[in-house]
Design a protein around this motif. Structure first.
Motif, PDB file in Angstrom:
ATOM      1  N   PHE A 134      16.637  37.564  24.853  1.00 21.93           N
ATOM      2  CA  PHE A 134      15.637  38.602  25.079  1.00 21.93           C
ATOM      3  C   PHE A 134      15.627  39.440  23.817  1.00 21.93           C
ATOM      4  N   ILE A 135      14.458  39.787  23.368  1.00 22.41           N
ATOM      5  CA  ILE A 135      14.338  40.719  22.254  1.00 22.41           C
ATOM      6  C   ILE A 135      13.502  41.872  22.778  1.00 22.41           C
ATOM      7  N   VAL A 136      14.030  43.077  22.702  1.00 26.35           N
ATOM      8  CA  VAL A 136      13.317  44.261  23.177  1.00 26.35           C
ATOM      9  C   VAL A 136      12.996  45.137  21.969  1.00 26.35           C
ATOM     10  N   SER A 137      11.772  45.621  21.922  1.00 21.69           N
ATOM     11  CA  SER A 137      11.367  46.514  20.833  1.00 21.69           C
ATOM     12  C   SER A 137      12.326  47.693  20.734  1.00 21.69           C
ATOM     13  N   GLU A 138      12.718  48.019  19.521  1.00 20.46           N
ATOM     14  CA  GLU A 138      13.596  49.175  19.315  1.00 20.46           C
ATOM     15  C   GLU A 138      12.913  50.476  19.724  1.00 20.46           C
ATOM     16  N   ASP A 139      11.581  50.462  19.798  1.00 19.14           N
ATOM     17  CA  ASP A 139      10.825  51.649  20.185  1.00 19.14           C
ATOM     18  C   ASP A 139      10.721  51.820  21.699  1.00 19.14           C
ATOM     19  N   ASN A 140      11.290  50.895  22.473  1.00 12.32           N
ATOM     20  CA  ASN A 140      11.223  50.991  23.930  1.00 12.32           C
ATOM     21  C   ASN A 140      12.214  52.056  24.397  1.00 12.32           C
ATOM     22  N   PRO A 141      11.716  53.145  25.064  1.00 13.36           N
ATOM     23  CA  PRO A 141      12.604  54.227  25.501  1.00 13.36           C
ATOM     24  C   PRO A 141      13.327  53.941  26.816  1.00 13.36           C
ATOM     25  N   TYR A 142      13.024  52.807  27.480  1.00 17.25           N
ATOM     26  CA  TYR A 142      13.553  52.534  28.812  1.00 17.25           C
ATOM     27  C   TYR A 142      14.632  51.449  28.835  1.00 17.25           C
ATOM     28  N   ILE A 143      14.456  50.420  28.031  1.00 15.74           N
ATOM     29  CA  ILE A 143      15.384  49.302  28.045  1.00 15.74           C
ATOM     30  C   ILE A 143      15.753  48.896  26.618  1.00 15.74           C
ATOM     31  N   CYS A 144      16.833  48.128  26.500  1.00 16.75           N
ATOM     32  CA  CYS A 144      17.240  47.620  25.187  1.00 16.75           C
ATOM     33  C   CYS A 144      17.871  46.249  25.371  1.00 16.75           C
ATOM     34  N   SER A 145      18.023  45.523  24.286  1.00 16.18           N
ATOM     35  CA  SER A 145      18.713  44.234  24.361  1.00 16.18           C
ATOM     36  C   SER A 145      19.883  44.257  23.392  1.00 16.18           C
ATOM     37  N   VAL A 146      20.980  43.702  23.869  1.00 18.66           N
ATOM     38  CA  VAL A 146      22.182  43.568  23.053  1.00 18.66           C
ATOM     39  C   VAL A 146      22.637  42.125  23.195  1.00 18.66           C
ATOM     40  N   ASP A 147      22.720  41.419  22.091  1.00 14.56           N
ATOM     41  CA  ASP A 147      23.111  40.019  22.098  1.00 14.56           C
ATOM     42  C   ASP A 147      22.271  39.187  23.068  1.00 14.56           C
ATOM     43  N   GLY A 148      20.970  39.510  23.154  1.00 14.51           N
ATOM     44  CA  GLY A 148      20.058  38.743  23.991  1.00 14.51           C
ATOM     45  C   GLY A 148      20.080  39.079  25.463  1.00 14.51           C
ATOM     46  N   VAL A 149      20.761  40.162  25.835  1.00 12.66           N
ATOM     47  CA  VAL A 149      20.866  40.597  27.225  1.00 12.66           C
ATOM     48  C   VAL A 149      20.164  41.951  27.355  1.00 12.66           C
ATOM     49  N   VAL A 150      19.474  42.180  28.494  1.00 12.69           N
ATOM     50  CA  VAL A 150      18.706  43.414  28.681  1.00 12.69           C
ATOM     51  C   VAL A 150      19.489  44.416  29.522  1.00 12.69           C
ATOM     52  N   PHE A 151      19.547  45.662  29.018  1.00 12.94           N
ATOM     53  CA  PHE A 151      20.203  46.783  29.693  1.00 12.94           C
ATOM     54  C   PHE A 151      19.244  47.959  29.761  1.00 12.94           C
ATOM     55  N   THR A 152      19.593  48.936  30.613  1.00 15.20           N
ATOM     56  CA  THR A 152      18.884  50.209  30.543  1.00 15.20           C
ATOM     57  C   THR A 152      19.213  50.815  29.190  1.00 15.20           C
TER      58      THR A 152
END
Length: 160
Positions: A134-152
């Motif tokens: 998973f790649i999440v935009s760094e500009d997303n204020p709600y979620i993030c991805s770390v090593d391809g995994v999605v977190f709040t």
């Protein structure tokens, strides 16, 4: 010597003319249409249900449009449909909500989520045996991805 210069000048002129002439050697444009549902006529927003018209051989990467027919795409339907050989889906910043859009799609390797995604059904990402990242935009204020995994964004909750 003068003859050689003249020949080179003619060849150069021909090459220059050829470089500005468009060449369409059998290239075929693919007309893409979308099935969507209007959410709000006043706000000009819609839910994308499927893409229809992308050639099965040309749809390895599906970039979801942020706008269709003047409506901003803010949701992906639970029943979102796309071709089975799609390996990467890019969700634009305009999308806020994702239903069970990707559930069970074995071919997906990468999902890119835009800055607007704040609400998604965790069942959207089950039964995906080959999903690598998973790649999440760094500009997303709600979620993030770390090593391809999605977190709040605060990293307190694992989401997918």
């Amino acid at each position: 010597m003068k003859k050689t210069n003249k020949i080179l000048a003619i060849i150069l002129a021909i090459l220059m003319v050829m470089s500005i002439i468009p060449i369409t050697a059998g290239a075929e444009e693919i007309a893409v249409t979308y099935d969507y549902t209007v959410i709000s006529e006043d706000e000009k927003t819609c839910r994308l249900n499927s893409d229809d018209g992308i050639s099965r051989t040309d749809s390895v990467i599906l970039v979801i449009p942020s706008e269709i027919d003047g409506y901003t795409v803010i949701e992906l339907s639970d029943n979102f449909e796309y071709y089975s050989n799609t390996h990467k889906i890019v969700v634009p910043d305009s999308v806020e909500k994702i239903g069970k859009a990707f559930n069970g799609h074995d071919g997906l390797l990468t999902i890119v989520l835009g800055a607007g995604v704040s609400d998604f059904n965790p069942k959207s990402f089950v039964n995906m045996n080959y999903l690598k990242e998973f790649i999440v935009s760094e500009d997303n204020p709600y979620i993030c991805s770390v090593d391809g995994v999605v977190f709040t964004k605060d990293m307190k909750n694992f989401l997918a």
